[in-house]
Design a protein around this motif. Structure first.
Motif, PDB file in Angstrom:
ATOM      1  N   ALA A 142       0.850  -1.209   0.000  1.00 21.07           N
ATOM      2  CA  ALA A 142       0.000   0.000   0.000  1.00 21.07           C
ATOM      3  C   ALA A 142       0.877   1.247   0.000  1.00 21.07           C
ATOM      4  O   ALA A 142       0.586   2.242  -0.682  1.00 21.07           O
ATOM      5  CB  ALA A 142      -0.915  -0.010   1.217  1.00 21.07           C
ATOM      6  N   LEU A 143       1.972   1.188   0.745  1.00 16.84           N
ATOM      7  CA  LEU A 143       2.904   2.320   0.782  1.00 16.84           C
ATOM      8  C   LEU A 143       3.433   2.592  -0.620  1.00 16.84           C
ATOM      9  O   LEU A 143       3.483   3.737  -1.089  1.00 16.84           O
ATOM     10  CB  LEU A 143       4.062   1.984   1.739  1.00 16.84           C
ATOM     11  N   GLU A 144       3.815   1.528  -1.305  1.00 19.80           N
ATOM     12  CA  GLU A 144       4.379   1.673  -2.645  1.00 19.80           C
ATOM     13  C   GLU A 144       3.381   2.350  -3.584  1.00 19.80           C
ATOM     14  O   GLU A 144       3.751   3.221  -4.383  1.00 19.80           O
ATOM     15  CB  GLU A 144       4.787   0.297  -3.182  1.00 19.80           C
ATOM     16  N   ALA A 145       2.101   1.964  -3.451  1.00 18.46           N
ATOM     17  CA  ALA A 145       1.075   2.552  -4.322  1.00 18.46           C
ATOM     18  C   ALA A 145       0.983   4.065  -4.064  1.00 18.46           C
ATOM     19  O   ALA A 145       0.863   4.859  -5.004  1.00 18.46           O
ATOM     20  CB  ALA A 145      -0.266   1.876  -4.075  1.00 18.46           C
ATOM     21  N   HIS A 146       1.058   4.468  -2.828  1.00 18.38           N
ATOM     22  CA  HIS A 146       1.015   5.904  -2.506  1.00 18.38           C
ATOM     23  C   HIS A 146       2.206   6.636  -3.132  1.00 18.38           C
ATOM     24  O   HIS A 146       2.074   7.733  -3.666  1.00 18.38           O
ATOM     25  CB  HIS A 146       1.061   6.114  -0.993  1.00 18.38           C
ATOM     26  N   LEU A 147       3.367   6.014  -3.040  1.00 21.79           N
ATOM     27  CA  LEU A 147       4.559   6.694  -3.567  1.00 21.79           C
ATOM     28  C   LEU A 147       4.523   6.767  -5.096  1.00 21.79           C
ATOM     29  O   LEU A 147       4.947   7.763  -5.689  1.00 21.79           O
ATOM     30  CB  LEU A 147       5.828   5.982  -3.102  1.00 21.79           C
ATOM     31  N   ALA A 148       3.984   5.715  -5.689  1.00 19.79           N
ATOM     32  CA  ALA A 148       3.894   5.712  -7.160  1.00 19.79           C
ATOM     33  C   ALA A 148       2.998   6.857  -7.625  1.00 19.79           C
ATOM     34  O   ALA A 148       3.222   7.455  -8.681  1.00 19.79           O
ATOM     35  CB  ALA A 148       3.357   4.372  -7.644  1.00 19.79           C
ATOM     36  N   ALA A 149       1.993   7.180  -6.811  1.00 17.86           N
ATOM     37  CA  ALA A 149       1.059   8.246  -7.192  1.00 17.86           C
ATOM     38  C   ALA A 149       1.612   9.638  -6.857  1.00 17.86           C
ATOM     39  O   ALA A 149       0.938  10.637  -7.085  1.00 17.86           O
ATOM     40  CB  ALA A 149      -0.268   8.030  -6.462  1.00 17.86           C
ATOM     41  N   ALA A 150       2.805   9.682  -6.269  1.00 19.85           N
ATOM     42  CA  ALA A 150       3.327  10.965  -5.778  1.00 19.85           C
ATOM     43  C   ALA A 150       4.621  11.347  -6.487  1.00 19.85           C
ATOM     44  O   ALA A 150       5.489  11.987  -5.909  1.00 19.85           O
ATOM     45  CB  ALA A 150       3.585  10.858  -4.265  1.00 19.85           C
TER      46      ALA A 150
END
Ligand SMILES: Cc1ncc(COP(=O)(O)O)c(C=O)c1O
Length: 405
Positions: free
Chosen positions: A176-184
């Motif tokens: 989930a963390l990775e998904a947030h970073l990918a979107a940022a």
């Protein structure tokens, strides 16, 4: 060294007027806390704490302290503090930036560098200040922080203080963390921040995965070792060392108040990072350094952590035995994996009731309620210390298992 403190002489109660009108809401807010079962007791401890503690005149086996290695009441720390107080006086008198950074503080930072095997560190007046000031010094408006949902209040407040955008990722969920970073992607800076050993439920962050996510996304990674310092790793420096994440974790913070048995906090890492904090961390710049005597006691404890590895080994061994016994008896201890063992009770009332029952069996195991934990996840938290005997832990397990049947 034996010292006695006279019991507190309670002065006659002073007359209390009703709150002035602009503050009348405070009484109402307190009434709401009482109605919700969230009012906190104000306990008074007498004497030196150890495996037992005297609270409000009652002696109990102490599962409510973070003195994991038993150094808080150790006379060797008292002696080191007394010696420093004799030579340097008690108060630090000023911010470390001005004239508060004494020889004792300098020695402490060298000791931290050695324990963590890092080139530089800076001592803070508290662990809370170390976390909150560091986050606010690293990111600002327009930047992004990704923070584990169970991070400590000092991290949460640091995130707010920074005015960066904050995403909260589910507990220990690197995907989930990775998904947030990918979107940022377009952000100037990204900071991932996590406790390494979570204070409320004794769970451990997936540091190897977090390092990998940080590397892939060019994010800074900050890890708070408050409950792991002194307990984990061959040198006893914490979970970053145990998991071999020294290079992947860029910013290591911790406290001197738990296993180290003194007070204060620290940040460790690259010398340029530490130099930046000395120019930008407001909780260090605008706060008086903690007393040199405290720094000397912390330094002594760090020496003892190096000299007495058996303490952390025995502590973790006994914690594993206790967890196994509780799990086998069907007790919900969350995913605890260390010397912090929660017994999940559910409602605040249930947690307070369990804690009160354990007190009748001579055990101090505090209830932890919202906002320290989410609604419906109240618990009693047993913090183990090297000072506990096998008999103490058997007694704790018996009392919990009997009560939960
Ligand atoms: C995870 C965590 N970080 C930081 C702190 C703050 O440390 P200190 O007590 O030194 O202010 C605590 C203290 O409770 C903690 O549990």
């Amino acid at each position: 060294m034996t010292c006695r403190t006279d019991p507190v002489a309670h002065p006659p109660p002073r007359p209390v007027q009703p709150l002035p009108e602009p503050l009348a809401w405070v009484s109402e807010a307190l009434d709401h806390l009482t109605a919700d079962g969230l009012r906190r007791p104000h306990r008074i401890r007498s004497g030196r704490q150890g495996g037992t503690v005297e609270l409000d005149g009652r002696s109990l086996i102490n599962f409510g302290s973070n003195d994991y290695l038993g150094y808080a009441g150790d006379v060797r720390l008292t002696k080191a503090a007394s010696k420093a107080a004799c030579s340097e006086g008690f108060g630090a008198g000023a911010s470390p930036l001005v004239s508060g950074h004494s020889q004792a503080h300098e020695r402490l930072e060298h000791a931290i560098n050695q324990l963590l095997d890092v080139p530089a560190s800076v001592a803070f007046p508290s662990g809370f200040a170390a976390n909150s000031a560091t986050i606010a010094a690293l990111v600002g408006p327009g930047d992004l922080i990704a923070s584990d949902e169970r991070n400590h209040a000092s991290i949460i407040d640091g995130c707010r203080l920074s005015r960066a955008d904050v995403v909260i990722y589910p507990h220990r969920d690197a995907a989930a963390l990775e998904a947030h970073l990918a979107a940022a992607r377009g952000r100037r800076r990204r900071l991932i921040v996590t406790d390494t050993l979570f204070s409320m439920d004794g769970t451990i962050a997936p540091l190897v995965d977090l390092c990998e996510v940080a590397r892939r996304h060019g994010a800074m990674l900050m890890a708070d070792e408050a409950h792991a310092t002194g307990v984990f790793g061959k040198r006893g420096s914490g979970l970053v060392e145990l998991t071999g994440c020294e290079h992947g974790v860029h910013i290591r913070t911790g406290t001197l108040s738990k296993a180290i048995g003194a007070a204060g906090g620290f940040v460790a890492g690259h010398p340029d990072l530490i130099e930046w904090l000395r120019h930008a961390a407001r909780g260090w710049i605008f706060s008086t350094a903690h007393p040199p005597a405290v720094a000397a006691a912390a330094t002594r404890a760090i020496e003892l952590i190096a000299a007495e590895p058996h303490r952390r080994q025995e502590l973790l061994g006994r914690a594993a035995v206790l967890r196994d016994r509780l799990l086998t008896a069907g007790i919900d201890i969350s995913a605890a994996a260390a010397q912090i063992v929660p017994i999940v009770a559910g409602t605040a009332e249930a947690a307070v009731g369990l804690s009160a029952h354990l007190a009748t069996r001579g055990l101090f195991v505090p209830a932890i309620r919202p906002p320290s934990v989410p609604q419906g996840r109240s618990l009693v938290r047993a913090s183990l210390s090297w000072l506990h005997s096998d008999t103490d832990l058997d007694h704790l397990a018996d009392a919990i298992i009997t009560c939960r049947r």
